[in-house]
Design a protein around this motif. Structure first.
Motif, PDB file in Angstrom:
ATOM      1  N   GLU A  46      -3.723  -1.908  -9.913  1.00 25.78           N
ATOM      2  CA  GLU A  46      -4.568  -1.895  -8.712  1.00 25.78           C
ATOM      3  C   GLU A  46      -3.690  -1.722  -7.468  1.00 25.78           C
ATOM      4  O   GLU A  46      -4.005  -0.942  -6.568  1.00 25.78           O
ATOM      5  CB  GLU A  46      -5.358  -3.201  -8.596  1.00 25.78           C
ATOM      6  N   ARG A  47      -2.599  -2.455  -7.466  1.00 26.20           N
ATOM      7  CA  ARG A  47      -1.705  -2.389  -6.306  1.00 26.20           C
ATOM      8  C   ARG A  47      -1.144  -0.983  -6.146  1.00 26.20           C
ATOM      9  O   ARG A  47      -1.086  -0.440  -5.047  1.00 26.20           O
ATOM     10  CB  ARG A  47      -0.567  -3.399  -6.491  1.00 26.20           C
ATOM     11  N   LEU A  48      -0.748  -0.380  -7.251  1.00 24.49           N
ATOM     12  CA  LEU A  48      -0.172   0.963  -7.181  1.00 24.49           C
ATOM     13  C   LEU A  48      -1.214   1.976  -6.716  1.00 24.49           C
ATOM     14  O   LEU A  48      -0.897   2.936  -6.016  1.00 24.49           O
ATOM     15  CB  LEU A  48       0.384   1.363  -8.547  1.00 24.49           C
ATOM     16  N   GLN A  49      -2.461   1.756  -7.086  1.00 21.25           N
ATOM     17  CA  GLN A  49      -3.521   2.663  -6.633  1.00 21.25           C
ATOM     18  C   GLN A  49      -3.625   2.628  -5.115  1.00 21.25           C
ATOM     19  O   GLN A  49      -3.718   3.664  -4.451  1.00 21.25           O
ATOM     20  CB  GLN A  49      -4.861   2.266  -7.256  1.00 21.25           C
ATOM     21  N   GLU A  50      -3.609   1.429  -4.571  1.00 25.41           N
ATOM     22  CA  GLU A  50      -3.648   1.272  -3.119  1.00 25.41           C
ATOM     23  C   GLU A  50      -2.483   2.015  -2.481  1.00 25.41           C
ATOM     24  O   GLU A  50      -2.629   2.703  -1.471  1.00 25.41           O
ATOM     25  CB  GLU A  50      -3.545  -0.217  -2.737  1.00 25.41           C
ATOM     26  N   LYS A  51      -1.351   1.871  -3.134  1.00 26.09           N
ATOM     27  CA  LYS A  51      -0.139   2.476  -2.604  1.00 26.09           C
ATOM     28  C   LYS A  51      -0.255   3.998  -2.571  1.00 26.09           C
ATOM     29  O   LYS A  51       0.115   4.645  -1.595  1.00 26.09           O
ATOM     30  CB  LYS A  51       1.037   2.050  -3.487  1.00 26.09           C
ATOM     31  N   VAL A  52      -0.769   4.552  -3.651  1.00 27.06           N
ATOM     32  CA  VAL A  52      -0.941   6.005  -3.721  1.00 27.06           C
ATOM     33  C   VAL A  52      -1.867   6.472  -2.604  1.00 27.06           C
ATOM     34  O   VAL A  52      -1.580   7.424  -1.882  1.00 27.06           O
ATOM     35  CB  VAL A  52      -1.509   6.432  -5.091  1.00 27.06           C
ATOM     36  N   ALA A  53      -2.993   5.781  -2.459  1.00 20.28           N
ATOM     37  CA  ALA A  53      -3.966   6.169  -1.432  1.00 20.28           C
ATOM     38  C   ALA A  53      -3.310   6.135  -0.059  1.00 20.28           C
ATOM     39  O   ALA A  53      -3.408   7.096   0.724  1.00 20.28           O
ATOM     40  CB  ALA A  53      -5.171   5.243  -1.476  1.00 20.28           C
ATOM     41  N   LYS A  54      -2.639   5.069   0.221  1.00 23.47           N
ATOM     42  CA  LYS A  54      -1.985   4.920   1.529  1.00 23.47           C
ATOM     43  C   LYS A  54      -0.996   6.053   1.767  1.00 23.47           C
ATOM     44  O   LYS A  54      -0.908   6.610   2.857  1.00 23.47           O
ATOM     45  CB  LYS A  54      -1.272   3.564   1.606  1.00 23.47           C
ATOM     46  N   GLN A  55      -0.293   6.386   0.704  1.00 21.09           N
ATOM     47  CA  GLN A  55       0.717   7.441   0.800  1.00 21.09           C
ATOM     48  C   GLN A  55       0.133   8.754   1.315  1.00 21.09           C
ATOM     49  O   GLN A  55       0.804   9.540   1.963  1.00 21.09           O
ATOM     50  CB  GLN A  55       1.279   7.670  -0.594  1.00 21.09           C
ATOM     51  N   PHE A  56      -1.128   8.995   0.988  1.00 23.88           N
ATOM     52  CA  PHE A  56      -1.757  10.240   1.417  1.00 23.88           C
ATOM     53  C   PHE A  56      -2.678  10.014   2.609  1.00 23.88           C
ATOM     54  O   PHE A  56      -3.473  10.873   2.964  1.00 23.88           O
ATOM     55  CB  PHE A  56      -2.529  10.867   0.248  1.00 23.88           C
ATOM     56  N   GLY A  57      -2.590   8.822   3.182  1.00 24.65           N
ATOM     57  CA  GLY A  57      -3.366   8.534   4.376  1.00 24.65           C
ATOM     58  C   GLY A  57      -4.830   8.233   4.102  1.00 24.65           C
ATOM     59  O   GLY A  57      -5.645   8.167   5.014  1.00 24.65           O
ATOM     60  N   PHE A  58      -5.182   8.074   2.819  1.00 23.47           N
ATOM     61  CA  PHE A  58      -6.562   7.759   2.472  1.00 23.47           C
ATOM     62  C   PHE A  58      -6.779   6.251   2.555  1.00 23.47           C
ATOM     63  O   PHE A  58      -5.867   5.476   2.280  1.00 23.47           O
ATOM     64  CB  PHE A  58      -6.856   8.170   1.023  1.00 23.47           C
ATOM     65  N   SER A  59      -7.989   5.866   2.909  1.00 24.15           N
ATOM     66  CA  SER A  59      -8.355   4.471   2.688  1.00 24.15           C
ATOM     67  C   SER A  59      -9.138   4.439   1.379  1.00 24.15           C
ATOM     68  O   SER A  59     -10.123   5.165   1.212  1.00 24.15           O
ATOM     69  CB  SER A  59      -9.198   3.954   3.846  1.00 24.15           C
ATOM     70  N   LEU A  60      -8.685   3.632   0.477  1.00 22.87           N
ATOM     71  CA  LEU A  60      -9.268   3.593  -0.866  1.00 22.87           C
ATOM     72  C   LEU A  60     -10.620   2.894  -0.836  1.00 22.87           C
ATOM     73  O   LEU A  60     -10.748   1.797  -0.304  1.00 22.87           O
ATOM     74  CB  LEU A  60      -8.300   2.860  -1.802  1.00 22.87           C
ATOM     75  N   THR A  61     -11.623   3.547  -1.403  1.00 22.19           N
ATOM     76  CA  THR A  61     -12.949   2.913  -1.450  1.00 22.19           C
ATOM     77  C   THR A  61     -13.364   2.566  -2.872  1.00 22.19           C
ATOM     78  O   THR A  61     -14.280   1.792  -3.086  1.00 22.19           O
ATOM     79  CB  THR A  61     -14.022   3.828  -0.850  1.00 22.19           C
ATOM     80  N   GLY A  62     -12.714   3.153  -3.845  1.00 21.75           N
ATOM     81  CA  GLY A  62     -13.084   2.849  -5.221  1.00 21.75           C
ATOM     82  C   GLY A  62     -12.224   3.609  -6.193  1.00 21.75           C
ATOM     83  O   GLY A  62     -11.389   4.423  -5.793  1.00 21.75           O
ATOM     84  N   HIS A  63     -12.412   3.347  -7.457  1.00 17.99           N
ATOM     85  CA  HIS A  63     -11.664   4.096  -8.464  1.00 17.99           C
ATOM     86  C   HIS A  63     -12.352   3.991  -9.813  1.00 17.99           C
ATOM     87  O   HIS A  63     -13.189   3.115 -10.027  1.00 17.99           O
ATOM     88  CB  HIS A  63     -10.234   3.557  -8.573  1.00 17.99           C
ATOM     89  N   VAL A  64     -12.015   4.919 -10.667  1.00 22.57           N
ATOM     90  CA  VAL A  64     -12.460   4.857 -12.046  1.00 22.57           C
ATOM     91  C   VAL A  64     -11.216   4.932 -12.900  1.00 22.57           C
ATOM     92  O   VAL A  64     -10.451   5.888 -12.793  1.00 22.57           O
ATOM     93  CB  VAL A  64     -13.388   6.037 -12.402  1.00 22.57           C
ATOM     94  N   LEU A  65     -11.000   3.910 -13.696  1.00 22.34           N
ATOM     95  CA  LEU A  65      -9.873   3.944 -14.629  1.00 22.34           C
ATOM     96  C   LEU A  65     -10.421   3.611 -15.998  1.00 22.34           C
ATOM     97  O   LEU A  65     -10.897   2.496 -16.238  1.00 22.34           O
ATOM     98  CB  LEU A  65      -8.801   2.928 -14.237  1.00 22.34           C
ATOM     99  N   GLU A  66     -10.420   4.594 -16.866  1.00 22.33           N
ATOM    100  CA  GLU A  66     -10.901   4.388 -18.223  1.00 22.33           C
ATOM    101  C   GLU A  66      -9.814   4.864 -19.166  1.00 22.33           C
ATOM    102  O   GLU A  66      -9.399   6.012 -19.115  1.00 22.33           O
ATOM    103  CB  GLU A  66     -12.183   5.193 -18.473  1.00 22.33           C
ATOM    104  N   LEU A  67      -9.360   3.958 -19.993  1.00 25.40           N
ATOM    105  CA  LEU A  67      -8.344   4.319 -20.986  1.00 25.40           C
ATOM    106  C   LEU A  67      -9.043   4.590 -22.311  1.00 25.40           C
ATOM    107  O   LEU A  67     -10.008   3.908 -22.661  1.00 25.40           O
ATOM    108  CB  LEU A  67      -7.340   3.176 -21.170  1.00 25.40           C
ATOM    109  N   TYR A  68      -8.574   5.602 -23.037  1.00 23.49           N
ATOM    110  CA  TYR A  68      -9.130   5.915 -24.340  1.00 23.49           C
ATOM    111  C   TYR A  68      -8.046   5.813 -25.391  1.00 23.49           C
ATOM    112  O   TYR A  68      -6.906   6.211 -25.139  1.00 23.49           O
ATOM    113  CB  TYR A  68      -9.729   7.328 -24.330  1.00 23.49           C
ATOM    114  N   GLY A  69      -8.394   5.281 -26.525  1.00 22.28           N
ATOM    115  CA  GLY A  69      -7.408   5.150 -27.586  1.00 22.28           C
ATOM    116  C   GLY A  69      -8.081   4.857 -28.900  1.00 22.28           C
ATOM    117  O   GLY A  69      -9.293   4.981 -29.034  1.00 22.28           O
TER     118      GLY A  69
END
Ligand SMILES: [Mn+2]
Ligand SMILES: [Mn+2]
Ligand SMILES: [Zn+2]
Ligand SMILES: [Zn+2]
Lengths: 171, 171
Positions: free
Chosen positions: B133-156
């Motif tokens: 979650e923290r890294l997601q925030e970081k990525v968004a910030k890096q591109f100047g986006f304010s993060l409003t949500g995400h979808v993370l689905e792992l398949y295995g």
DNA sequence: AAGTTAATTGCGAATGACTTTCATTATCAG
DNA sequence: CTGATAATGAAAGTCATTCGCAATTAACTT
């Protein structure tokens, strides 16, 4: 740029020509790609593949249909969908279906990446974050799963849209 | 359990009773929740909410329809969809639409989490990984986006299905 | 080059998951 | 209790995608 940081990838929208990490794949003729699938090389498949490989990224089936129809109006939707599915099954394109909107595809001859999408203007930024990928593996392993894939889509408001919003609010 | 590790969350399937991090919300009567939305308290809304809150997690609209129809056969699909949408808009339920399959919903009165799904048997494991979650925030910030949500689905492939596959291969 | 045939195409119909419409019913403020 | 208004259910409508199938065509085989 630390290994932890995400790297922006070239996107069709704001893209300047630059060498790709998989230049060879991009030179393979369409014909050869189709032959490798053990299916017949037809005009429509060649045209679809051309659009898929040389048109803008993150396209819909509709996009492909229209692009092909411009030069070959007899093309049918079924043909586009059928071939996109074949390409997807063979990992030549990546298919992302989300939020009840039409599926978007992209040529997979590029490095793996995930997407950061503006919820307001739909602008897409591609990024790559090895640390997140590593953590995903770790989570899967923790539960005894072998990871076969993932979908990571971040949603947010891009700087431009945020600026617009602020301007509107201030008024 | 380090802060980097994912924590399993109780899932309807393999769940044992245990105290939740949001016990209060789970005691609020359905009636009150509906009133807070400034909409009328109808029998169908009460029944739908009951299924949503007390039935199994990760349900489809169809699941809700069937569960309600068992006791109240006049229920209509439109009513289920309409109310699920309302609940979703007000963040009482989370809606996840993926892979061209029917949307799945879950009561949002639980801690945020993402999903690890078995591609073979569809078993769902919920997990929580603050580092991702923290890294997601970081990525968004890096591109100047304010993060409003995400979808993370792992398949295995889950341990059980892997075992089955191995047994089949060996034979 | 012509013939054979199985894969492929394009059309329209079918699907499936919702969403909308609208006439009927139910809620609830007064 | 009552009327204004919101909510419901049945059916029709959307929309992306898939299917069925007769006509066409690519890729062998002479
Ligand atoms: Mn991309
Ligand atoms: Mn969940
Ligand atoms: Zn934007
Ligand atoms: Zn499994």
């Amino acid at each position: 740029m630390t290994p932890l940081s995400a790297r922006a990838l070239p996107v069709a929208n704001h893209q300047e020509p630059l060498q790709r990490s998989v230049p060879r794949a991009d030179r393979v003729p369409n014909k050869k790609i189709i032959r490798e699938l053990n299916i017949k090389v037809t005009t429509q498949r060649l045209m679809i593949l051309d659009v898929v490989r040389n048109g803008p990224s993150h396209f819909t089936a509709q996009d492909v249909f229209e692009a092909v129809a411009a030069r070959h109006p007899e093309i049918g939707f079924a043909t586009v969908y059928r071939f996109l599915r074949t390409l997807s099954e063979h990992k030549y394109v990546t298919e992302v279906r989300m939020g009840g909107m039409p599926a978007r595809y992209e040529w997979a001859g590029k490095r793996h990446h995930d997407h950061l999408t503006c919820a307001s203007c739909s602008k897409i930024v591609e990024f790559e974050n090895t640390e997140i990928e590593r953590l995903q593996e770790k989570v899967a392993k923790q539960f005894g799963f072998s990871l076969t894939g993932h979908v990571l889509e971040l949603y947010g408001i891009c700087p431009e849209c945020r600026a617009k919003e602020n301007a509107a609010d201030r008024r």
